[in-house]
Write an enzyme that holds these catalytic residues in place. Sequence first.
Site, PDB file in Angstrom:
ATOM      1  CD  GLU A  34       8.730   1.018   9.399  1.00  0.00           C
ATOM      2  OE1 GLU A  34       8.453   2.225   9.485  1.00  0.00           O
ATOM      3  OE2 GLU A  34       9.889   0.579   9.294  1.00  0.00           O
ATOM      4  N   GLY A  35       3.751  -0.252   6.670  1.00  0.00           N
ATOM      5  CA  GLY A  35       2.444   0.204   6.195  1.00  0.00           C
ATOM      6  C   GLY A  35       1.331  -0.526   6.925  1.00  0.00           C
ATOM      7  CG  HIS A  36       0.761  -4.692   6.206  1.00  0.00           C
ATOM      8  ND1 HIS A  36       1.879  -5.150   5.578  1.00  0.00           N
ATOM      9  CD2 HIS A  36      -0.249  -4.855   5.323  1.00  0.00           C
ATOM     10  CE1 HIS A  36       1.570  -5.601   4.377  1.00  0.00           C
ATOM     11  NE2 HIS A  36       0.275  -5.420   4.179  1.00  0.00           N
ATOM     12  CG  ASP A 149      -3.728  -1.317  -2.031  1.00  0.00           C
ATOM     13  OD1 ASP A 149      -3.338  -1.889  -3.046  1.00  0.00           O
ATOM     14  OD2 ASP A 149      -3.094  -1.330  -0.950  1.00  0.00           O
TER      15      ASP A 149
END
Length: 284
Positions: A34-36, A149
């Site tokens: 879900e981050g992507h 990141d």
Amino acid sequence: MLILETILDYKNWLKKFGFNKKIGFIPTMGALHEGHLSLLNKARQENEIVVLSIFVNPLQFGENEDFSKYPRTFQDDIEIAKKANVDVIFAPAVTEIYPTKQNVFVDVQNITSGLCGASRPGHFQGVATIVAKLFNILKPQVAYFGQKDYQQFLVIKRMTEQLGFDVKLEMCEIIRENDGLAMSSRNKYLNQLERQQAVCLSQALRFVKNSIESGEISDANSIKNEIEKIIIKNTLAKIDYIFVGDSKNLEPLQDLKNQKNILLALAVYIGKTRLIDNILIHIN
Ligand code: AMP
């Protein structure tokens, strides 16, 4: 949705369909979560064309790191990309990107010496080199990265500014599991007990953020001690680094009084898996 595996195929597609279109680009190593997905969704809202790259980049892995066992879930990734209305997945083989031994590198200095750069020598050179190469091949107008990141984002930002890439960068917030763990492809490595203990990274960051914002603590050593206390309660956790510093230039700070842009970041091994997390604090 198209899946293109060669630079030539992409170039031909770009000439026919991408010319004069606003292209939003999301570089990933796959094993999408879900981050992507949040980056894909944002790109979908803001661009005419969305290009996702899936490439596990050997150049950014150290010799003893997890390149060969990095999760590769291409079929699942395709389904997620379809649902997100991605136009093109660019998924080249390693030999397509590095047909000969790569001996040209992008080396962003200073901001790569600490944090993950210190424990992963060569990592950011590998990241900057592949992103530069992908920018040149894919020719996006906008590129999307996660705050997860954070140091990587600064590296790409510096590279883009100082090498004159005509790409606008967007940093998107960290997407977390319900208990606070930052989503990551590497979370797949965690067994049940490790997964339970992995929550300590975000717990520690949140705890000290509150203490900083309420004015309870402001010196970096106390902050690091507080974080450490929370992390080492977990039997499988081993701290790689804890960083307290300026979010603009990644200079460490001793005292946060009168500092406006603060970054707390950490890397912790949970068992054999190295996890990272961070939090930005803006004090007015
Ligand atoms: P990766 O596939 O791990 O190289 O990540 C590709 C992009 O997704 C990078 O810009 C990451 O920062 C971003 N990303 C990874 N995890 C998350 C997350 N939990 N929330 C938001 N973005 C993320």
